[in-house]
Design an enzyme around this catalytic site. Structure first.
Site, PDB file in Angstrom:
ATOM      1  N   GLY A 246     -44.469 -15.498 -25.420  1.00  0.00           N
ATOM      2  CA  GLY A 246     -44.677 -15.437 -23.971  1.00  0.00           C
ATOM      3  C   GLY A 246     -45.452 -14.215 -23.517  1.00  0.00           C
ATOM      4  O   GLY A 246     -45.221 -13.117 -24.000  1.00  0.00           O
ATOM      5  N   SER A 247     -46.352 -14.374 -22.572  1.00  0.00           N
ATOM      6  CA  SER A 247     -47.216 -13.269 -22.170  1.00  0.00           C
ATOM      7  C   SER A 247     -47.931 -13.588 -20.864  1.00  0.00           C
ATOM      8  O   SER A 247     -47.597 -14.552 -20.178  1.00  0.00           O
ATOM      9  CB  SER A 247     -48.235 -12.987 -23.282  1.00  0.00           C
ATOM     10  OG  SER A 247     -48.830 -14.193 -23.699  1.00  0.00           O
ATOM     11  N   ARG A 248     -48.937 -12.782 -20.531  1.00  0.00           N
ATOM     12  CA  ARG A 248     -49.627 -12.930 -19.255  1.00  0.00           C
ATOM     13  C   ARG A 248     -51.068 -12.430 -19.386  1.00  0.00           C
ATOM     14  O   ARG A 248     -51.362 -11.532 -20.174  1.00  0.00           O
ATOM     15  CB  ARG A 248     -48.855 -12.119 -18.206  1.00  0.00           C
ATOM     16  CG  ARG A 248     -49.545 -11.922 -16.883  1.00  0.00           C
ATOM     17  CD  ARG A 248     -48.597 -11.221 -15.937  1.00  0.00           C
ATOM     18  NE  ARG A 248     -49.283 -10.583 -14.831  1.00  0.00           N
ATOM     19  CZ  ARG A 248     -48.667  -9.991 -13.811  1.00  0.00           C
ATOM     20  NH1 ARG A 248     -47.357  -9.956 -13.756  1.00  0.00           N
ATOM     21  NH2 ARG A 248     -49.370  -9.436 -12.843  1.00  0.00           N
TER      22      ARG A 248
END
Length: 219
Positions: free
Chosen positions: A187-189
């Site tokens: 998960g990241s952005r």
């Protein structure tokens, strides 16, 4: 669809572990088929989750100098006007895309151009949707200078699960729109900072596809 290079070693090792779990379950639990099948089923599910995480879709990018493409698959969580203080040092429109563990995690160039700035920042691992993750988390900052002189800044940002950011670019390198420039594990952005006169084409909550969704465009 193909398997991304970042996942090939991990998937090979995981496959060996999966085969070992199946063999051990058959060997030690021949009289407990329900427990054996449950263990094998969970192992297969976890392997398939790893497999889908490292998938890398193959498609033709529709290049357009007036379009700003999504750098990643995910969901739009921020659209706002803000001050970019690291490099551009001016007011910009910011769009942030949250990438969950089930998204494709390939990062693609939103525009074509010359990499005029690149920097890696070590940092924290706040949850990716935290307001301070853009400035305090482990991250990279990339700036692409387009032929028309516009500079587009974007960041890979690690999240609570993402502990490894990969990039395949360096300053003064020429990149094509939609070309792969990096990968973030789990998960990241990704944040992207656009000129104030750019017309935004997406809304909060909208699902994006890296290299395909048109985030914004120039007049």
């Amino acid at each position: 669809m193909k398997i991304h290079k970042e996942g090939r070693t991990l998937l090979f090792v995981s496959l060996i572990i999966l085969v070992a779990i199946i063999w051990l379950s058959d060997y030690f639990l021949p009289q407990a088929p329900m427990i054996r099948n449950l263990i094998i089923g969970l192992a297969v599910i976890f392997y398939l989750l790893f497999l889908q995480f490292f998938r890398s879709p193959v498609f033709e990018v529709s290049k357009n100098e007036k379009h700003i493409l999504a750098p990643a698959d995910g969901k739009v969580v921020v659209i706002e006007e803000t001050e970019e203080t690291e490099y551009l040092k001016s007011r910009r429109k910011q769009i942030s895309i949250f990438m969950s563990p089930i998204n494709v995690h390939v990062n693609r160039m939103p525009v074509g151009g010359l990499i005029s700035y690149f920097k890696y920042h070590p940092g924290k691992y706040l949850v990716a949707w935290h307001p301070k993750s853009s400035t305090e988390n482990e991250r990279t900052t990339v700036v692409a200078k387009m032929k028309n002189g516009n500079e587009i800044l974007f960041r890979q940002i690690a999240g609570a699960l993402a502990r490894r950011i990969k990039w395949y670019i360096k300053e003064d390198q020429s990149m094509q729109q939609g070309e792969e420039f990096g990968f973030i594990k789990f998960g990241s952005r990704v944040d992207i900072f656009l000129p104030l006169d750019a017309k935004i084409n997406v809304a909060i909550g909208e699902i994006t596809k890296g290299g395909r969704t048109i985030l914004a465009e120039f007049a």
